[in-house]
Design a protein around this motif. Structure first.
Motif, mmCIF file in Angstrom:
data_model
loop_
_atom_site.group_PDB
_atom_site.id
_atom_site.type_symbol
_atom_site.label_atom_id
_atom_site.label_comp_id
_atom_site.label_asym_id
_atom_site.label_seq_id
_atom_site.Cartn_x
_atom_site.Cartn_y
_atom_site.Cartn_z
ATOM 1 N N ILE A 12 0.860 -1.194 0.000
ATOM 2 C CA ILE A 12 0.000 0.000 0.000
ATOM 3 C C ILE A 12 0.889 1.235 0.000
ATOM 4 O O ILE A 12 1.560 1.540 1.004
ATOM 5 N N ALA A 14 1.561 4.869 0.439
ATOM 6 C CA ALA A 14 0.947 6.021 1.120
ATOM 7 C C ALA A 14 2.023 7.027 1.493
ATOM 8 O O ALA A 14 2.008 7.616 2.563
ATOM 9 N N GLN A 31 -3.578 10.466 1.644
ATOM 10 C CA GLN A 31 -3.648 9.095 2.147
ATOM 11 C C GLN A 31 -4.219 9.021 3.566
ATOM 12 O O GLN A 31 -4.656 7.974 4.013
ATOM 13 N N PHE A 41 -5.861 4.837 3.286
ATOM 14 C CA PHE A 41 -4.979 3.675 3.195
ATOM 15 C C PHE A 41 -5.554 2.470 3.924
ATOM 16 O O PHE A 41 -5.311 1.323 3.529
ATOM 17 N N SER A 118 -2.663 4.150 -2.355
ATOM 18 C CA SER A 118 -3.665 4.343 -1.305
ATOM 19 C C SER A 118 -4.719 5.360 -1.704
ATOM 20 O O SER A 118 -5.787 5.419 -1.085
#
Length: 398
Positions: A12, A14, A31, A41, A118
């Protein structure tokens, strides 16, 4: 690829600065913007965790934020355990630097990774599942894309210099899935040769073929202030209930071994069935269909179709879950009862509940499994068969 390194992790991303949104978001990086009570996120992480093949998550945050976000994530997982391993890695100056750093957080047994921005909080578990399936089918790199509907022109200053054939164009999304070894090779080449790219596929496609699968129109990226309206647009979730019922008669040695909720029952009577005879999952599938008016499994998976001979009922459940998702219905609870005189199911109930929860992508407390007899009455009491009933609760966006 060495198939002994078969684990799949999600990454992910972010770590962006979110400068285009900063003022409209009150100075908050995108995010971290809250949507339905959680940052963007975390919505991505939730969706990844609902895909059975994903073993863990790497979260990549801005370097200054990483220590604090690791503490925050510990609290998130304490409050809402997603059931996957996770780690936090500090990002880099560019997106490709953040991905390169994120690769260091993957365990050695991880052979494939799904990289996701994200800022795309609406990604579906179905899309992630499709990416995993493509990787399982030997794709070394795979990306989702949607057709371009606008006419695209090349422009220099205020002058049109050309018109592109939109039949050959596609808008690419994330997640993007890759073999780890191939992606690392691409990043090493990018570092050595000074490549500047906007996504990982731009690197990998220079080294190997990248497969394209259909993306989703709803998998939009929150990028500019106008996109914040998507986070404010609310749809009302309406509770809906589905009820399912199924029966199978007991058979002989040549019939199907007993399976309930995807769990083999050693010593149980065999059952007469076209598929694998999992009476509990058949009732569950019918109940899921009932939450959005989807008919019954006999319509979608008829016993007259040889393709479903000895079919895995878990696959049928995943298919009806995909139908529910397309109907904007999210399953939130299942209450299941098996009715049989034999065998004794108490020793298996916990494992059945755990497996059903995994199939549905739910927490343990959201699935209840019970077993009972009919006091030697009726066909179950006479040990001639087994039946199951299922009550499923869903939330449908209206």
């Amino acid at each position: 690829m060495d198939r002994t390194m078969n684990d799949i992790w999600g990454m992910i991303l972010a770590a962006g600065s979110g400068t285009r949104l900063a003022e409209a978001a009150g100075g908050e990086r995108k995010q971290y913007i809250e949507y339905k009570g959680a940052p963007l996120f975390w919505h991505c992480a939730r969706t990844f965790s609902r895909v059975a093949g994903v073993r863990g998550l790497v979260f990549v945050f801005p370097p200054d934020d990483a220590p604090g976000m690791e503490k925050r994530l510990r609290q998130f997982f304490k409050t809402e355990d997603l059931g996957v391993r996770w780690t936090v890695v500090p990002g880099g100056e560019r997106r490709q630097d953040s991905v390169r750093n994120g690769l260091t957080g993957l365990p050695k047994e991880c052979g494939r990774v799904l990289i996701h921005d994200s800022a795309r909080p609406f990604v579906s578990a179905r899309l992630i599942t499709d990416l995993v399936a493509a990787l399982d089918a030997e794709a070394r790199g795979v990306i989702p894309a949607v057709p371009v509907t606008d006419t695209i022109k090349t422009v220099a200053g205020n002058t049109v210099t050309g018109t592109l054939d939109r039949a050959e164009l596609a808008a690419v999304q994330t997640p993007q899935g890759f073999e780890i070894a191939l992606l690392r090779e691409a990043h090493d080449r990018a570092l050595d040769e000074g490549w500047e790219v906007t996504d990982d596929a731009s690197m990998v496609e220079r080294l190997a073929e990248v497969t394209v699968i259909p993306g989703e129109a709803g998998n939009v990226k929150i990028t500019v202030p106008e996109d914040l309206k998507r986070l404010r647009e609310t749809r009302t979730p309406v509770s809906c209930t589905g009820w399912g019922y199924d029966v199978h008669r007991f058979g002989g040695a040549a019939d199907r071994p007993m399976v309930l909720g995807g769990v083999p029952i050693p010593g149980g009577p065999s059952v007469v069935a076209h598929s694998d005879g999992d009476v509990l999952l058949h009732a569950l599938a019918d109940a899921i269909l009932g939450t959005f008016g989807g008919g019954d499994i006999g319509t979608h998976f008829p016993d007259s179709d040889p393709n479903f001979d000895n079919a895995d009922s878990g696959v049928l459940v995943r298919e009806v879950l995909a139908m529910a998702e397309r109907a904007d219905t999210r399953i939130v609870h299942a209450d299941l009862t098996v009715v049989t005189q034999i065998p004794r199911l108490a020793p298996h109930a916990a494992q059945i509940a755990k497996n059903v929860a995994r199939l549905l992508g739910l927490e343990a407390h959201q699935v209840n499994v019970k077993a009972t007899t009919e006091e030697k009455l009726g066909f179950t009491g006479e040990k001639r068969g087994i039946k199951a009933v299922a009550c499923v609760t869903g939330l449908r966006e209206m």
